[in-house]
Design a protein around this motif. Structure first.
Motif, short mmCIF file in Angstrom:
data_model
loop_
_atom_site.label_atom_id
_atom_site.label_comp_id
_atom_site.label_asym_id
_atom_site.label_seq_id
_atom_site.Cartn_x
_atom_site.Cartn_y
_atom_site.Cartn_z
N MET A 1 10.35 10.86 -36.50
CA MET A 1 11.08 10.92 -35.24
C MET A 1 12.51 10.47 -35.51
SD MET A 1 10.05 9.42 -31.46
CE MET A 1 8.35 9.59 -31.81
N PRO A 2 13.50 11.15 -34.96
CA PRO A 2 14.90 10.77 -35.19
C PRO A 2 15.22 9.36 -34.68
CG PRO A 2 14.76 12.98 -34.27
CD PRO A 2 13.38 12.39 -34.20
N HIS A 3 16.14 8.71 -35.37
CA HIS A 3 16.58 7.35 -35.03
C HIS A 3 17.97 7.43 -34.39
CE1 HIS A 3 13.66 6.80 -38.26
NE2 HIS A 3 13.45 5.61 -37.75
N TYR A 4 18.19 6.53 -33.45
CA TYR A 4 19.48 6.49 -32.74
C TYR A 4 19.90 5.05 -32.53
CZ TYR A 4 18.19 11.30 -31.66
OH TYR A 4 17.81 12.61 -31.75
N PHE A 5 21.21 4.84 -32.58
CA PHE A 5 21.80 3.56 -32.20
C PHE A 5 22.63 3.81 -30.96
CE2 PHE A 5 21.05 3.19 -36.72
CZ PHE A 5 20.46 1.94 -36.82
N VAL A 6 22.41 3.02 -29.93
CA VAL A 6 23.17 3.13 -28.69
C VAL A 6 24.07 1.91 -28.61
CG1 VAL A 6 23.06 3.32 -26.18
CG2 VAL A 6 21.27 4.37 -27.59
N LEU A 7 25.37 2.15 -28.73
CA LEU A 7 26.36 1.08 -28.70
C LEU A 7 26.92 1.01 -27.28
CD1 LEU A 7 28.20 2.27 -31.92
CD2 LEU A 7 26.32 0.63 -31.77
N GLN A 85 16.83 6.22 -45.37
CA GLN A 85 17.14 6.55 -46.76
C GLN A 85 16.27 7.70 -47.24
OE1 GLN A 85 16.89 3.31 -49.55
NE2 GLN A 85 17.35 4.62 -51.30
N GLY A 86 14.99 7.66 -46.88
CA GLY A 86 14.09 8.74 -47.29
C GLY A 86 14.49 10.09 -46.71
N GLU A 87 14.85 10.09 -45.43
CA GLU A 87 15.28 11.33 -44.79
C GLU A 87 16.58 11.86 -45.41
OE1 GLU A 87 13.48 10.31 -40.34
OE2 GLU A 87 15.52 9.72 -40.87
N SER A 88 17.52 10.97 -45.64
CA SER A 88 18.80 11.41 -46.21
C SER A 88 18.64 11.86 -47.66
CB SER A 88 19.87 10.33 -46.08
OG SER A 88 19.49 9.16 -46.76
N LYS A 90 16.15 13.50 -48.88
CA LYS A 90 15.68 14.89 -48.82
C LYS A 90 16.84 15.86 -48.56
CE LYS A 90 11.05 13.74 -47.20
NZ LYS A 90 10.11 13.78 -46.06
N VAL A 91 17.74 15.46 -47.69
CA VAL A 91 18.90 16.30 -47.37
C VAL A 91 19.81 16.41 -48.60
CG1 VAL A 91 20.98 16.51 -45.95
CG2 VAL A 91 18.82 15.80 -44.91
N ILE A 92 20.07 15.27 -49.23
CA ILE A 92 20.95 15.25 -50.41
C ILE A 92 20.35 16.09 -51.54
CG2 ILE A 92 21.90 13.74 -52.20
CD1 ILE A 92 22.16 11.60 -49.93
N ALA A 93 19.03 16.07 -51.67
CA ALA A 93 18.38 16.84 -52.73
C ALA A 93 18.59 18.33 -52.57
CB ALA A 93 16.88 16.51 -52.76
N LYS A 94 18.89 18.80 -51.38
CA LYS A 94 19.12 20.22 -51.13
C LYS A 94 20.53 20.68 -51.45
CE LYS A 94 15.67 20.30 -47.43
NZ LYS A 94 15.45 20.53 -46.00
N LEU A 95 21.41 19.74 -51.77
CA LEU A 95 22.80 20.11 -52.08
C LEU A 95 22.83 20.95 -53.35
CD1 LEU A 95 24.63 16.76 -51.33
CD2 LEU A 95 24.64 18.83 -49.94
N PRO A 96 23.70 21.95 -53.38
CA PRO A 96 23.80 22.80 -54.59
C PRO A 96 24.41 22.03 -55.77
CG PRO A 96 25.31 23.58 -52.88
CD PRO A 96 24.56 22.40 -52.33
#
Length: 96
Positions: A1-7, A85-88, A90-96
């Protein structure tokens, strides 16, 4: 589930009614639960008067929460979406 910070920062009205802030935080938590998420709210010192840390199913639910909070006139918020960190990784691993 996505995480959010509400400032958040109190408005003049919110500061005048600060004694009601615990009730307002409970209402925000209840709304987040109804929207399918969870929320913890921390009162803070510094640039922001409070910070909410939550998980919600999607951006639309976050927008609904932010509009509900803002419509009461007690606070103005800025919402930041966050990736673990885990989610990011996965995203970074997709970079060319």
């Amino acid at each position: 589930m996505p995480h959010y910070f509400v400032l958040g920062n109190w408005t003049d009205q919110g500061v005048r009614n600060v004694r009601d802030s615990p009730k307002r935080m409970d209402v925000a938590k209840e709304l987040e639960t109804k929207l399918g998420g969870r929320l913890e709210v921390y009162l803070t010192m510094g640039q922001y008067d409070f910070i909410g840390v939550g998980e919600l199913p999607n951006d639309e639910a976050v927008m609904q929460l932010a509009l509900q909070i803002g419509s009461q006139g007690n606070a103005r918020t800025t919402t930041v979406k966050a990736w673990t960190q885990g989610e990011s990784t996965k995203v970074i691993a997709k970079l060319p």
